[in-house]
Design an enzyme around this catalytic site. Structure first.
Site, short mmCIF file in Angstrom:
data_model
loop_
_atom_site.label_atom_id
_atom_site.label_comp_id
_atom_site.label_asym_id
_atom_site.label_seq_id
_atom_site.Cartn_x
_atom_site.Cartn_y
_atom_site.Cartn_z
NE ARG A 36 2.11 2.62 -3.71
CZ ARG A 36 1.16 2.86 -4.60
NH1 ARG A 36 1.06 4.06 -5.15
NH2 ARG A 36 0.33 1.91 -4.96
CE LYS A 198 -18.01 -0.24 -13.64
NZ LYS A 198 -17.59 0.61 -14.75
N GLY A 349 -6.04 -1.89 -4.54
CA GLY A 349 -5.98 -0.59 -3.88
C GLY A 349 -6.96 -0.44 -2.75
N GLY A 372 -3.09 -3.57 -9.61
CA GLY A 372 -3.20 -4.15 -10.95
C GLY A 372 -2.16 -5.23 -11.20
#
Ligand code: ADP
Ligand code: MG
Length: 393
Positions: A36, A198, A349, A372
């Site tokens: 990053r 999930k 991720g 996200g």
């Protein structure tokens, strides 16, 4: 939707509050993975070369609104300096007297890095008083932190609105361009491959993709709940029993729109993640075992579907890829995307980690740094940190 561009801002001799994503893993004061920082450095360099006083800021980890020495951005400053090719002065303060004086003393072309924004309780609360103090440090605002754009925090939302001169940085612009293409204007056939642990947390994205894609491929732990929804027993596999009804609704909606849904036809099962796996048909999972990867026939089927696509979006590993014995499905998907001539985008991720592990990141059209944020964007949500940077706002 067009974003205000950093290129058109007048920054010479002016103070620029630059929101970056420098949320890197640290261990004992050392940066473990500087990806990053490396990606953010060209934005810092560009502004400094244009004669700005660069006031860079970021969050790091989960500081709970108060100082936590283990989460200081201090160790990041020398790494940023190295990649930006110019000195970066770390300021051990966010909006107090120390920060104000450091900014006042800085000269055009100089770079400051403020302390972790989340050391201040006002950051995550998007507190107006904190926004005011942060805004007072600069004349111009640039946000290049796509990974936090889905959060309405002070540094991403509240403070931006206080600057009449504000813009998206190049990393942010690249993310929005690529993900807008996937979401609003995909060349068809458009194939979405969705996996991971999930369904919960990805429900909106899944529903959105099932409405936009031509084919949806479901893999990973989340596919188990869909198999269950189709009456297929999955033994001790990870399932979300409370979402079986939701899974049925998604399958019915996809069928109603003529969207093809592909579920694993064969799987790799084992009694535990530490036991060796074996391949069985999806309908023959032993009661005491669990699905830990997709099988070779499913990998091949996915490779075929991806080869025929013009746009592919992938989120979520196909198995417990952290264990080498259950990584083959995930690596096969990474390779299929890399071999494809389609516009290929990956977000998430673990998915991005898998792409890097497979060594194919350079062969994909877009590797999203915002897990996200990319999923919320694809779900159709307006990201607060992006909305405020739109042209005409
Ligand atoms: P991303 O970060 O790319 O969005 P997720 O966080 O949703 O992905 O899911 C990643 C996790 O899903 C991985 O840690 C992986 O071990 C787990 N996973 C994938 N397939 C299975 C499975 N069949 N059973 C249990 N866990 C799984
Ligand atoms: Mg994840």
């Amino acid at each position: 939707m067009a974003l205000r561009s950093m290129d058109t801002l007048n920054v010479r001799g002016r103070r620029v509050l630059l929101r970056l994503d420098l949320n890197v893993p640290l261990k004992e004061g050392k940066v473990l993975d500087d990806t990053r920082v490396r990606e953010a450095a060209p934005t810092v360099r560009a502004l400094a070369e244009r004669g700005a006083i660069v006031v860079a800021c970021s969050h790091l980890g989960r500081a709970k609104g108060k100082p936590d020495p283990a989460l200081s951005l201090a160790p990041v400053a020398p790494v940023l300096a190295k990649h930006a090719g110019r000195p970066v002065r770390f300021v051990p303060d966010v909006t107090g007297e120390v920060a104000r004086q450091a900014v006042a003393a800085a000269k055009p072309g100089e770079v400051l890095l403020l302390e972790n924004l989340r050391f201040e309780a006002g950051e995550e609360k998007n507190d107006p008083a904190f926004c005011g103090k942060l805004a007072a440090l600069a004349d111009v605002y640039v946000n290049d932190a796509f990974g936090t754009a889905h959060r309405a925090h002070a540094s991403t939302a509240g403070v931006a609105a206080l600057f009449s001169e504000r813009a998206a940085g190049p990393l942010m612009a690249r993310e929005i361009t690529a993900l807008t293409k996937v979401r609003d204007n995909p060349e068809r056939p458009f194939v979405a491959v969705v996996g991971g642990a999930k369904i919960s947390g990805k429900l909106e994205t899944l529903t959105s993709l099932a409405g936009r894609a031509d084919t949806v491929v479901l893999v990973g732990g989340m596919a188990n709940t869909f198999l269950l929804a189709q009456g297929v027993a999955v033994g001790k596999s990870l399932v979300e029993a409370d979402l079986v009804g939701t899974a049925k609704e998604i399958l019915a909606a996809a069928a109603g729109r003529g969207v093809a849904v592909i579920l694993p036809g064969d799987v790799v099962v084992a009694p535990s993640v530490d036991a060796p796996g074996r391949v069985v048909d999806a309908g023959r999972v032993p009661a005491e075992e669990m699905i830990l990867d997709i099988g070779p026939a499913t990998r091949q089927r996915i490779a075929q579907v991806v080869a025929g696509a013009r746009t592919v979006f992938w989120n979520g590993p196909a198995g417990v890829f952290e264990k080498p014995g259950f990584a083959a499905g995930t690596l096969a998907i990474a390779k299929a995307l890399a071999d494809s001539t389609a516009f290929t985008a990956v977000g998430g991720g673990e998915s991005v980690a898998a792409v890097q592990q497979a060594g194919v990141a350079a062969n994909l059209s877009h590797v999203s740094t915002g897990g996200g944020a990319s999923l919320e964007f694809l779900a159709g949500d307006t990201l607060p940190g992006v909305a405020v940077l739109e042209e005409g706002t």
